[in-house]
Design an enzyme around this catalytic site. Structure first.
Site, short mmCIF file in Angstrom:
data_model
loop_
_atom_site.label_atom_id
_atom_site.label_comp_id
_atom_site.label_asym_id
_atom_site.label_seq_id
_atom_site.Cartn_x
_atom_site.Cartn_y
_atom_site.Cartn_z
CE LYS A 22 -15.50 -11.51 -3.71
NZ LYS A 22 -16.95 -11.39 -3.44
CG ASN A 23 -17.17 -15.31 -2.02
OD1 ASN A 23 -17.17 -14.07 -2.05
ND2 ASN A 23 -17.57 -16.03 -3.05
NE ARG A 94 -26.86 -12.11 -2.63
CZ ARG A 94 -28.16 -12.25 -2.46
NH1 ARG A 94 -28.97 -11.25 -2.72
NH2 ARG A 94 -28.68 -13.38 -2.06
CB CYS A 118 -22.65 -8.94 -8.68
SG CYS A 118 -20.94 -8.94 -8.22
NE ARG A 123 -26.24 -12.68 -6.05
CZ ARG A 123 -24.95 -12.47 -5.90
NH1 ARG A 123 -24.36 -11.47 -6.47
NH2 ARG A 123 -24.22 -13.27 -5.15
N PRO A 124 -32.66 -12.77 -4.37
CG PRO A 124 -34.50 -14.22 -4.41
CD PRO A 124 -33.30 -13.79 -5.21
CB VAL A 125 -32.15 -12.02 1.39
CG1 VAL A 125 -30.86 -11.52 0.76
CG2 VAL A 125 -33.13 -10.89 1.63
CG ASP A 126 -36.51 -16.30 -0.89
OD1 ASP A 126 -35.40 -15.98 -1.37
OD2 ASP A 126 -37.14 -17.29 -1.27
CG LEU A 127 -33.79 -19.53 0.29
CD1 LEU A 127 -32.76 -20.37 -0.43
CD2 LEU A 127 -35.07 -20.33 0.50
CG ASP A 308 -18.43 -16.97 -7.76
OD1 ASP A 308 -19.45 -16.52 -8.31
OD2 ASP A 308 -18.22 -16.88 -6.54
CB ILE A 330 -25.80 -20.58 -9.58
CG1 ILE A 330 -25.08 -21.91 -9.61
CG2 ILE A 330 -25.92 -20.03 -8.16
CD1 ILE A 330 -25.65 -23.01 -8.74
NE ARG A 400 -17.73 -6.00 -4.94
CZ ARG A 400 -18.88 -6.62 -5.11
NH1 ARG A 400 -19.59 -6.39 -6.20
NH2 ARG A 400 -19.34 -7.45 -4.21
C1 UD1 Z 1 -22.27 -16.70 -2.72
C2 UD1 Z 1 -20.98 -16.07 -3.17
C3 UD1 Z 1 -21.01 -15.81 -4.66
C4 UD1 Z 1 -21.35 -17.07 -5.43
C5 UD1 Z 1 -22.62 -17.72 -4.88
C6 UD1 Z 1 -22.92 -19.07 -5.51
C7 UD1 Z 1 -20.32 -14.83 -1.20
C8 UD1 Z 1 -20.07 -13.50 -0.57
N1 UD1 Z 1 -20.79 -14.83 -2.45
O1 UD1 Z 1 -23.29 -15.75 -2.97
O2 UD1 Z 1 -19.71 -15.32 -5.06
O3 UD1 Z 1 -21.56 -16.76 -6.78
O4 UD1 Z 1 -22.49 -17.92 -3.45
O5 UD1 Z 1 -21.85 -19.91 -5.37
O6 UD1 Z 1 -20.03 -15.87 -0.62
N2 UD1 Z 1 -31.31 -17.36 -3.54
C9 UD1 Z 1 -32.64 -17.21 -3.29
N3 UD1 Z 1 -33.04 -16.85 -2.04
C10 UD1 Z 1 -32.15 -16.64 -1.03
C11 UD1 Z 1 -30.78 -16.81 -1.28
C12 UD1 Z 1 -30.37 -17.17 -2.56
O7 UD1 Z 1 -33.46 -17.38 -4.18
O8 UD1 Z 1 -32.58 -16.31 0.09
C13 UD1 Z 1 -30.84 -17.69 -4.91
C14 UD1 Z 1 -30.06 -16.54 -5.52
O9 UD1 Z 1 -30.89 -15.59 -6.12
C15 UD1 Z 1 -29.18 -17.24 -6.51
C16 UD1 Z 1 -28.91 -18.58 -5.85
O10 UD1 Z 1 -29.91 -18.74 -4.85
O11 UD1 Z 1 -29.85 -17.45 -7.72
C17 UD1 Z 1 -27.54 -18.69 -5.23
O12 UD1 Z 1 -27.42 -17.81 -4.18
P1 UD1 Z 1 -26.51 -18.07 -2.92
O13 UD1 Z 1 -25.98 -19.47 -2.92
O14 UD1 Z 1 -27.26 -17.60 -1.73
O15 UD1 Z 1 -25.30 -17.10 -3.22
P2 UD1 Z 1 -24.74 -15.91 -2.33
O16 UD1 Z 1 -24.59 -16.35 -0.92
O17 UD1 Z 1 -25.48 -14.68 -2.63
#
Ligand code: UD1
Length: 421
Positions: A22-23, A94, A118, A123-127, A308, A330, A400
């Site tokens: 899926k991912n 997301r 979820c 789970r911010p997207v700042d990065l 996961d 995580i 999902r």
């Molecule tokens: C992906 C997977 C998810 C898995 C996760 C960690 C997909 C669709 N989903 O999620 O199943 O649990 O990897 O292996 O592939 N973070 C920030 N800022 C950011 C991005 C992330 O602070 O801009 C933090 C998140 O809040 C979280 C951590 O980093 O605490 C991990 O996030 P990330 O590795 O980005 O996971 P996803 O890509 O959302």
């Protein structure tokens, strides 16, 4: 709303074919936005998140053709006709944020609703946003939407992630393929899904090196082309079903499974007393006679123990000998399955990011409910060896991420059925 009924039913035996990840699919599909030629994906898992992504891409102008019952998808984005990823679709998933980098790279503009997904933390997207800004993108946040522009296109840059974010690595990797010059991603995520994305992008004409290591280098190219790519095996579905015979007893062969997709997880199974053997067609997991031993688990980015699989591992450890400590590093709120497992008779203490599980003799079936995908499946696994009936509601979470879950487990002798509301 449908629910799933499981009755604890003794040892399992048989085989389960593991689907495409899926991912991986959720990041491969948006790659269509980088090219005006068709991208064909095979080994696509049949899941509601894939349908949501099809819906999202269609809304942006992609022609989507679904074949072989959903296992092949042809995505053709001759032109991006709409650059707004709407809240109504993005809130469901997301991973929708992954259209941001490709749209910005191809057309210099993208508007994407801030994502939902979820309920496992902030789970911010700042990065993702900082990375695109480093590449010359201008980002504004207004009324719940990300407005991104790059009037003169994106430029290569050196991006240092403070944390190896999977999604941010994918977004920047895709954006960098069409940027002018070289992009270097430091502290990149190393998950197999990233390597799969890089493999597909290379087939499309991208110049990428270092995927699978902490430093990825991308030399931007003028144009990407069509390609055909099989989605890599779903290591999380694999790990989930590997735990089924651990919990219920017996022996199951997981077709398409490979130990190198899950080495940290396999090491923990070994420590707990479970043997995993590679076979010609995948791998076999056999429970030894009696109980497994308690083990300590710390979730980490790949190649560490996957977050996961933390909920499913906890379900297995509820009836292990002794005490197990699970540390979640995580996500900050990923123990929502613990209270439900406690309702089934487990002994679990949660303090912040740490859960201490004291093994009990047996779990008891109960009506349970989970608020995310992996938590839901952990309750199904727990139900496989619990006394009596377990009814797991909110099945849409499972739809999902697990295709044909009931069929796959019942083929191995599990007593499990879906009850339509
Ligand atoms: C992906 C997977 C998810 C898995 C996760 C960690 C997909 C669709 N989903 O999620 O199943 O649990 O990897 O292996 O592939 N973070 C920030 N800022 C950011 C991005 C992330 O602070 O801009 C933090 C998140 O809040 C979280 C951590 O980093 O605490 C991990 O996030 P990330 O590795 O980005 O996971 P996803 O890509 O959302």
């Amino acid at each position: 709303m449908d629910s799933i009924l499981v009755r604890g039913n003794g040892p399992l035996s048989g085989e389960i074919a593991i689907a495409g990840a899926k991912n991986a699919a959720l990041t491969l599909m948006p790659a269509t936005l980088l090219t005006d030629e068709p991208l064909t994906l095979t080994n696509v898992p049949r899941l509601s998140d894939i349908k949501t992504t099809n819906e999202l891409l269609s809304s942006l102008g992609t022609e989507v053709a679904v074949m072989q019952d959903g296992q092949i998808i042809v995505l053709d984005t001759n032109q991006i006709t709409n650059h707004t990823a709407d809240y109504d679709i993005v809130r469901k998933m997301r991973a929708s944020i992954l259209v941001l980098g490709p749209m910005l790279a191809r057309d210099g503009k993208a508007i994407v609703s801030l994502p939902g997904g979820c309920a496992i933390g902030a789970r911010p997207v700042d990065l993702h946003l900082k990375g695109l800004e480093a590449m010359g993108g201008t980002i504004e946040l207004k009324e719940g939407y990300i407005y991104a522009t790059a009037k003169n296109g994106l430029k290569g840059a050196t991006i240092d992630f403070p944390f190896a974010s999977v999604g941010a690595t994918e977004n920047i990797l895709m954006a960098a393929t069409l940027a002018k010059g070289t992009t270097q991603i430091n502290n990149a995520a190393r998950e197999p899904e990233i390597v799969d994305l890089a493999d597909c992008l290379r087939k499309m004409g991208a110049e990428i090196r270092g995927d699978g290591s902490p430093t990825i280098t991308v030399q931007g190219v003028e144009k990407l082309y069509g390609a055909t790519h099989p989605v890599v095996t779903d290591r999380i579905e694999l790990g989930t079903y590997m735990l089924a015979p651990v919990i219920a007893g017996g022996e199951v062969e997981l077709l398409g499974g490979r130990i190198n997709l899950l080495s940290a997880f396999c090491e923990k199974l070994d420590e707990a007393g479970i043997s995993v053997t590679e076979t010609k067609r995948g791998l076999t997991v056999a429970s030894r006679n009696g109980r497994i031993s308690g083990v300590n688990v710390v979730t980490k980015p790949f190649p560490g123990f996957p977050t996961d699989l933390q909920a499913q591992m906890m379900a297995a450890l509820c009836t292990a000998d002794g005490i197990s400590v699970l540390e979640e590093t995580i996500f900050e709120n990923r123990f929502m399955h613990a209270p439900e497992l406690i309702r089934m008779g487990a002994s679990i203490d949660v303090h912040g990011g740490t859960a201490t599980v004291t093994g009990v003799d047996k779990l008891k079936g109960a009506p349970v409910m989970a608020t995310d995908l992996r938590a839901s499946v952990s309750l199904i696994l727990a139900g496989l060896a619990a006394e009596g009936e377990t009814i797991v509601s909110r099945v849409y979470h499972l739809d999902r991420g697990y295709e044909q879950l009931v069929r796959k487990l019942s083929a191995c002798g599990a007593n499990i059925e879906r009850i339509s509301a």
